[in-house]
Each structure stands twice: as structure tokens, then as C-alpha cells.
Scaffold this motif. Structure first.
Motif, mmCIF file in Angstrom:
data_model
loop_
_atom_site.group_PDB
_atom_site.id
_atom_site.type_symbol
_atom_site.label_atom_id
_atom_site.label_comp_id
_atom_site.label_asym_id
_atom_site.label_seq_id
_atom_site.Cartn_x
_atom_site.Cartn_y
_atom_site.Cartn_z
ATOM 1 N N LEU A 186 0.823 -1.219 -0.118
ATOM 2 C CA LEU A 186 0.000 0.117 -0.080
ATOM 3 C C LEU A 186 0.853 1.352 -0.263
ATOM 4 C CD1 LEU A 186 -1.207 0.954 3.455
ATOM 5 C CD2 LEU A 186 0.473 -0.700 3.111
ATOM 6 N N ALA A 187 0.276 2.505 -0.109
ATOM 7 C CA ALA A 187 0.965 3.641 0.105
ATOM 8 C C ALA A 187 0.218 4.647 1.212
ATOM 9 C CB ALA A 187 0.859 4.620 -1.522
ATOM 10 N N GLY A 231 3.770 -6.058 2.786
ATOM 11 C CA GLY A 231 4.791 -6.170 2.012
ATOM 12 C C GLY A 231 5.666 -4.795 2.187
ATOM 13 N N ALA A 232 5.390 -3.899 2.004
ATOM 14 C CA ALA A 232 5.793 -2.534 2.118
ATOM 15 C C ALA A 232 4.783 -1.469 2.156
ATOM 16 C CB ALA A 232 6.812 -2.202 0.865
ATOM 17 N N ILE A 233 5.285 -0.158 2.694
ATOM 18 C CA ILE A 233 4.306 0.936 2.610
ATOM 19 C C ILE A 233 5.252 1.986 1.747
ATOM 20 C CG2 ILE A 233 3.543 3.000 3.901
ATOM 21 C CD1 ILE A 233 3.536 1.457 6.251
ATOM 22 N N HIS A 234 4.698 2.217 0.441
ATOM 23 C CA HIS A 234 5.284 2.914 -0.490
ATOM 24 C C HIS A 234 4.706 4.008 -0.683
ATOM 25 C CE1 HIS A 234 4.975 -1.737 -1.729
ATOM 26 N NE2 HIS A 234 5.661 -1.346 -2.562
ATOM 27 N N THR A 235 5.527 5.185 -1.569
ATOM 28 C CA THR A 235 4.944 6.292 -2.224
ATOM 29 C C THR A 235 3.968 5.797 -3.283
ATOM 30 O OG1 THR A 235 6.641 6.444 -3.748
ATOM 31 C CG2 THR A 235 7.053 7.422 -1.610
ATOM 32 N N TYR A 236 3.200 6.639 -3.765
ATOM 33 C CA TYR A 236 2.282 6.318 -4.766
ATOM 34 C C TYR A 236 3.151 5.858 -6.115
ATOM 35 C CZ TYR A 236 -1.721 8.326 -2.412
ATOM 36 O OH TYR A 236 -2.724 8.306 -1.562
ATOM 37 N N VAL A 237 3.953 6.703 -6.312
ATOM 38 C CA VAL A 237 4.760 6.378 -7.625
ATOM 39 C C VAL A 237 5.573 5.237 -7.704
ATOM 40 C CG1 VAL A 237 6.536 7.175 -9.356
ATOM 41 C CG2 VAL A 237 4.882 8.827 -8.425
ATOM 42 N N GLU A 238 6.106 4.803 -6.315
ATOM 43 C CA GLU A 238 6.869 3.739 -5.955
ATOM 44 C C GLU A 238 6.000 2.459 -6.503
ATOM 45 O OE1 GLU A 238 9.453 1.836 -2.490
ATOM 46 O OE2 GLU A 238 8.276 3.569 -2.053
ATOM 47 N N GLN A 246 7.834 -3.288 15.391
ATOM 48 C CA GLN A 246 6.674 -4.208 15.942
ATOM 49 C C GLN A 246 6.216 -4.915 14.336
ATOM 50 O OE1 GLN A 246 4.345 -1.482 17.634
ATOM 51 N NE2 GLN A 246 5.604 -1.284 19.378
ATOM 52 N N ALA A 247 6.114 -4.289 13.358
ATOM 53 C CA ALA A 247 5.540 -4.797 12.098
ATOM 54 C C ALA A 247 6.534 -5.596 11.283
ATOM 55 C CB ALA A 247 4.949 -3.702 11.337
ATOM 56 N N GLY A 248 7.898 -5.439 11.851
ATOM 57 C CA GLY A 248 8.845 -6.371 11.106
ATOM 58 C C GLY A 248 9.400 -5.844 9.950
ATOM 59 N N MET A 249 9.116 -4.479 9.741
ATOM 60 C CA MET A 249 9.430 -3.634 8.467
ATOM 61 C C MET A 249 11.163 -3.423 8.635
ATOM 62 S SD MET A 249 6.812 -0.656 8.147
ATOM 63 C CE MET A 249 4.990 -1.140 8.414
#
Length: 559
Positions: free
Chosen positions: A116-117, A138-145, A449-452
Motif C-alpha cells: 500500500l501507500a 509487503g511495504a508502505i510505498h509512495t504512490y509512484v513507487e 513491531q511490524a517487522g519492517m
């Protein structure tokens, strides 16, 4: 008779050939199983459950259109009702997790992994589901990413999209809220994925074709129009003295000083206040034509007075804004519109314009630490950060010069380069007395905590050129050391834990050196920071400024 070498070679090539079209053959198999083989692409809404169960398989990567504003809500709701015995372990790509149903899909066991973003409206619930191991991030992205990865290592197997209308051939009209739709459709269609689109209506002739039908596999008319959120509408009646003071400081200390011509405003009352005092305070300073001419911005209603007063030359939009359709259509010299008069927005291109083509990004955050790092991810709230990191950084790929970009230039000879302005505009304390400036971002602990692999920082401190609070302006790009940057931030951090540690004598030195400016240093009379400076004091005033073209959503009709 034994096969000849040539025959054996051709047979081998035929076998090998099939290795290179596995996705295409699988897509064809699923569509054939549904009974769609090239005739009409339109299916009935009542059979959507069978459509999704046939076209989506366990483990698929599914992109659901859920951006800042418009939502493929009918399709998302249908996916949430899928039988988890039949459909499970989906990997969802959702740029903005905005609806409860987005997370219902995980709670029911249909999906397990999420990229997601942004998740502002669902940030609390998402944080809890991550803690409960129901959702794996999976990951917190930027929109473009996130969109870019759809063309690299995250191509969707199936995309669930929405549009205003379609014709029988599947050509789509997206209207003012084109936003993410073409990008997701292209990433899916040209990698042999399946594109399913909910539309508000089927028509014989579209006002314009925004997405060609050969990118689209299935069209369904939703029982009700897709959800569209007026995310960028701010009521001028909620803008108070502190927001106005910060707006005055920003205009004098940043816009005027650096001759900011091209820019993006973040969402919020702070930047709405700037938009609303341009025709008054900005006019007093004789700044019209000198600053704030070219914008990358959703069609903010609070920008109407500045447009009508001749401040704005152009606005390129990430998306639309409910109620602004007629006004935008009536101002084609300002907005990017089609022959039909409707806005053509594009979130990806606007993000890129915001990254490379503007002089300044100015926005807010929930927390800022002593080094200037900021995040909207706080304790118990996994909000994400949308497009702010795209626009809120100094892009080293930029090569064109402008007065503002060159005003922050540094280096000599071949090493000389300009710099984009990245401005954090915040109040020292948020509602409820919670400090904005903190010793340690909550994002650090949330990430652990989220394992990022990395803390979900929105904008890194070394990209921030200015911090503006009600206390004054910190010109971080002028600081000659990390320690001096920290001192400059502390000088404008008020009575927060960071601000209470500032040394008054150091602050005086920073003022003399031009690293910090207080209101009196900028010629800002604090006593003038009141609502009389607002060009519009209510949503009704905005409608009047528009000549009746602005049609506010029902919730904002308080006049």
C-alpha cells in the motif's frame, strides 16, 4: 519413417515456444471458462461473485483501485464476500486503503498480504490487523513507487478498477477522476493480466476515450456509482488565527523570499489558509505575478479566490474534487481539460510533475523529530504517507534551473547544483495538546513491531529545507552542521520537548546569521493574523467567488 533433424528441431521449438506464453494462455483459459472470448465484455452485476471466483485464483496478485478519492467499491465488496475455501492467500495492491471492506477481505481470509501507500481512514484497524498477524505488509510505498513496481516485480494478475462509463466494446471514460486507472490498467493488460472494471453506466457514445477497450476484459455496471471522496475540500470557517499566522510567515519567509513560482500544497487548513490570503495579504505585498503561478494540485475549492483574482496560471491535477466539475470546465486556460470540458487528471504524471517540475513542496506531518525526520505513522496508527515522499524530497535528477531552485544552490564548478524547497508547515502542538516535535518518531517502534526493514519515515530530515511553525521559520538549508540544524528546529518548536531545550542565546545567533527568523524578523505583524485576511470565510463565499459554478458536497453546505 524417423523424423528428420529439421522436424525434430521444429517440434522442439514448438515445445519451447509454449514456455514464453504461460500467462497469456492462463488468461485465455480463465476468460474462456467464464465464457468471454472476444464478444461483449459486459457482464451482469448479479453474477459478479462467479466472475471473480472464475477469473481470480488463490495466490493471485490483485490490484484494487482505491486511491485518495475514487474507489472500486462494488468490486472490493464482492471480493470480500468470496468463499475463502475457494479463494484465499491473495496478495493485494491497494494504493489507498480507504474503505472498511478493504480490510474485510483480510479478516475473512481471502487475502493475506498487502502492499500500500496510504491508509489514513483505516490506519487504526490496519495497525491492529498487522499486530494480530492477519495482514502481512509487503511495504508502505509512495504512490509512484507502488505503481512503478507494478511494471517491475509486482505486476497484477487481476486489476479491479472503476470508471464513469463504458461502451459495449469496453472503451472507458474516466472523466475528472482519471487518477490511477490508466496506469494500473496498462501494467495489468500488457503483462497478460485480467482487467475488470465497474462503471456507472453503459453508453453508445463516450464523451472521450480515456482507456481503450482492448486493455479491458470485463465490464460490469455497478448497482450504484463508485464512491468518490471530497478529500481536498476545506471549510474556510474552520481556519483560525494560528493557521493564518503560519500562512503569513510562509508567504513572507518562503514564497516571497525565494520567488516560488511552481509548487504543490499538501492537504490541510494550513495550506488552505495560504491559498485564501494570497488575494489579500499577498496583494498587499505586491506579489501577484511574482509567486504561486503554476500549481500541481487537486482542484482545491479554497484556490478559487486566487484563480479569480488572477494569481494562478495553471493547475495540473492528481485527481478531481466533487463539486468542482463545472468550475474546472469553465476555466480551461487554468486546468487541463478535454474537449468535453471535463478535467483530465493523472496521479502518476502529477506526482512526477511534483517531483521534478516544481520549485517547492509544502505540507504538514503528525510528528517531526529533532533532526527534521517526519512521519504520519504514529503509535497504533499505520497511516502510510501517499505521495508526500515523492514531492517532499530534493530530486537529484533535476537539471532545469529556476530562481527558487538556484536560490538554494551550493557547490562550485561541476559540483554546483540547485535545490528544491521542501517545507514542513506545522503547529507545535496538535489538537489535545499532543506535541508535534518529539525526541523519537513513533514510526521507529511501529516499524520494528511490524517487522519492517526500515522505519516508515515519510520525509527524511536531510531533504527538508525549511520548517515553519507559529513561532517562526527555520532555514535548515543554511545550517552549516547537523547540530546547527537541530538548534534551528528547536528554536521554532515552541514548548515541545524539542523546543524547551533550545538555548535563547543560540537562537539569537541563528537569527543574526539568517538561519532562523521570528515574525518580527520577517516584518509580520502577529496582531493582523485574524480571519479578516481570508478572501473567503465560508464555503458559501467560495461558491460566490466561483459565480455559482462551484457546487459544494452536501456535508459542506453549512451556509
Amino acid at each position: 519413417m524417423a523424423a528428420t533433424p529439421l522436424q525434430r528441431r521444429l517440434a522442439c521449438m514448438a515445445v519451447l515456444e509454449s514456455r514464453w506464453s504461460t500467462r497469456r494462455r492462463e488468461k485465455g483459459r480463465r476468460l474462456e471458462q467464464l465464457g468471454i472470448t472476444g464478444s461483449s465484455k459486459v457482464v451482469d452485476a448479479w453474477c459478479i461473485d462467479d466472475v471473480l471466483a472464475t477469473l481470480i485464483q488463490p495466490g493471485d496478485r490483485v490490484s484494487i483501485e482505491g486511491d485518495n478519492q475514487k474507489q472500486a467499491d462494488f468490486l472490493a465488496g464482492a471480493l470480500a464476500q468470496a468463499d475463502p475455501e475457494r479463494l484465499h492467500d491473495l496478495h493485494l495492491l491497494i494504493s489507498s486503503v480507504s474503505l472498511p471492506v478493504h480490510l474485510d477481505i483480510f479478516e475473512r481470509g481471502v487475502a493475506s498480504r498487502l502492499d500500500l501507500a496510504f491508509a489514513g481512514p483505516q490506519s487504526l484497524r490496519l495497525a491492529q490487523l498487522v499486530e494480530d498477524k492477519v495482514v502481512t505488509i509487503g511495504a508502505i510505498h509512495t504512490y509512484v513507487e507502488l505503481y512503478a513496481r507494478m511494471f517491475v516485480d509486482l505486476p497484477p494478475t487481476v486489476a479491479l478498477l472503476c470508471a464513469e462509463g463504458a461502451d459495449e466494446d469496453g472503451n472507458l471514460y474516466t472523466g475528472a477522476n482519471t487518477e490511477d486507472t490508466p496506469t494500473i490498467a496498462e501494467a495489468t493488460a500488457f503483462h497478460d493480466g485480467i482487467v475488470i472494471v465497474q462503471v456507472n453506466k453503459i453508453v453508445d457514445t463516450l464523451p472521450r476515450v480515456d482507456i481503450p477497450g482492448d486493455w479491458v476484459d470485463v465490464v460490469v455496471v455497478s448497482p450504484k456509482p463508485y464512491k468518490l471522496e471530497p478529500l481536498f475540500t476545506r471549510d474556510p470557517g474552520k481556519i483560525g488565527r494560528v493557521e493564518i499566522l503560519k500562512a503569513m510567515l510562509a508567504i513572507r519567509g518562503v514564497y516571497e523570499r525565494h520567488e516560488i513560482v511552481s509548487l504543490n500544497h499538501g492537504i490541510g487548513l494550513d495550506t488552505a489558509a495560504i491559498e485564501l490570503i494570497l488575494p489579500t495579504y499577498g496583494e498587499e505585498l505586491n506579489l501577484r505575478g511574482r509567486i504561486a503561478r503554476n500549481w500541481v494540485l487537486n482542484p482545491h475549492p479554497t484556490l478559487i479566490p486566487a484563480i479569480e483574482s488572477g494569481w494562478v496560471e495553471s493547475v495540473h491535477c492528481f485527481g478531481g474534487e466533487p463539486g468542482m466539475e463545472r468550475y474546472v470546465a469553465a476555466r480551461p486556460d487554468v486546468f487541463f481539460t478535454g474537449r468535453d470540458g471535463s478535467l483530465r487528471s493523472n496521479r502518476v504524471l502529477a506526482q512526477l510533475a511534483g517531483q521534478y517540475a516544481i520549485d517547492m513542496f509544502i505540507g504538514s506531518s503528525l510528528q517531526i523529530d529533532g533532526d527534521g525526520n517526519s512521519s504520519t505513522v504514529t503509535a497504533g496508527r499505520l497511516a502510510g504517507f501517499g505521495g508526500a515522499p515523492n514531492m517532499g524530497h530534493d530530486p537529484h535528477g533535476r537539471r532545469h534551473g529556476s530562481a527558487a531552485w538556484l536560490d538554494l544552490a551550493s557547490g562550485e564548478g561541476a559540483n554546483r547544483r540547485g535545490r528544491k524547497l521542501v517545507v514542513q508547515l506545522v503547529e507545535t502542538f496538535k489538537a489535545g495538546g499532543t506535541p508535534t516535535f518529539v525526541d523519537r518518531l513513533d514510526a521507529v517502534d511501529v516499524g520494528e513491531q511490524a517487522g519492517m526493514p526500515l522505519p516508515p519515515v515519510m520525509i527524511y530530515g536531510d531533504d527538508v529545507s525549511h520548517v515553519v511553525t507559529e513561532e517562526g521559520v527555520a532555514y535548515l538549508y543554511k545550517a552549516d552542521s547537523i547540530e546547527e540544524r537541530r538548534e534551528a528546529i528547536a528554536a521554532v518548536a515552541g514548548a515541545t520537548p524539542i523546543g524547551l531545550r533550545h538555548d535563547p542565546q543560540v537562537t539569537e545567533r541563528l537569527r543574526r546569521d539568517g538561519v532562523v527568523a521570528l515574525p518580527e524578523d520577517l516584518g509580520v505583524d502577529v496582531r493582523r493574523a485574524d480571519r479578516s485576511l481570508l478572501a473567503a470565510k465560508s464555503v458559501g463565499d467560495l461558491q460566490a467567488w466561483s459565480g455559482g459554478l462551484y457546487d459544494p458536497p452536501a456535508r459542506f453546505r453549512n451556509f
